[in-house]
Write a protein that holds these residues in place. Sequence first.
Motif, short mmCIF file in Angstrom:
data_model
loop_
_atom_site.label_atom_id
_atom_site.label_comp_id
_atom_site.label_asym_id
_atom_site.label_seq_id
_atom_site.Cartn_x
_atom_site.Cartn_y
_atom_site.Cartn_z
N ALA A 131 -64.48 42.38 75.29
CA ALA A 131 -63.56 41.23 75.53
C ALA A 131 -63.93 40.47 76.83
CB ALA A 131 -62.19 42.10 75.71
N SER A 185 -56.63 34.83 75.77
CA SER A 185 -56.00 35.38 74.78
C SER A 185 -55.19 36.66 75.27
CB SER A 185 -57.17 35.94 73.71
OG SER A 185 -56.61 36.73 72.94
N ARG A 224 -54.37 39.39 74.01
CA ARG A 224 -54.93 40.54 73.52
C ARG A 224 -56.17 41.07 74.17
NH1 ARG A 224 -53.75 39.59 66.98
NH2 ARG A 224 -51.73 39.95 67.12
N LEU A 225 -57.02 40.06 74.36
CA LEU A 225 -58.37 40.29 75.00
C LEU A 225 -57.80 40.60 76.60
CD1 LEU A 225 -60.67 37.50 73.90
CD2 LEU A 225 -60.62 40.17 73.06
N ALA A 254 -55.28 42.12 77.73
CA ALA A 254 -54.62 43.41 77.73
C ALA A 254 -55.58 44.47 77.55
CB ALA A 254 -53.48 43.31 76.37
N LEU A 255 -56.60 44.36 76.85
CA LEU A 255 -57.71 44.92 76.82
C LEU A 255 -58.41 45.20 77.85
CD1 LEU A 255 -59.33 47.16 74.82
CD2 LEU A 255 -60.70 45.28 74.08
#
Length: 118
Positions: free
Chosen positions: A68, A79, A81-82, A84-85
């Motif tokens: 990520a 992003s 999601r990235l 958050a990962l």
Amino acid sequence: MSEPDSKNRAWRVLVCFVYNLINLSLLALIYRNGTIIRGDGPAGFAELIVKGLITYTCFAFFIGGLTASIKIYRVGKDSFRLKALCIATFSLLIFFSVISVVEACSDDAGHCRQWHIL
């Protein structure tokens, strides 16, 4: 490529490198504690399973965070999601590395005094 873009790219490379270096050091700490089994008999077997599960889970999250962070660096777009990962990976590694240090220093044998960098 203009000068501001190259400075921004250099900054993103530095942040990606430092983030992954910190995560790698935390993973090494978790792996170091995951290879030490202190129990005998059934308790040692259960400890082996739990520590193995924790170590492999952290390794999988590390690979996900590495991927990520490199994708964030390469694409340049933010992003959710990235990010958050990456945050979840860092949080998980911090949590289990703190537990590793607490466990190593909790017994009377003084295992934390015998830890070395190399």
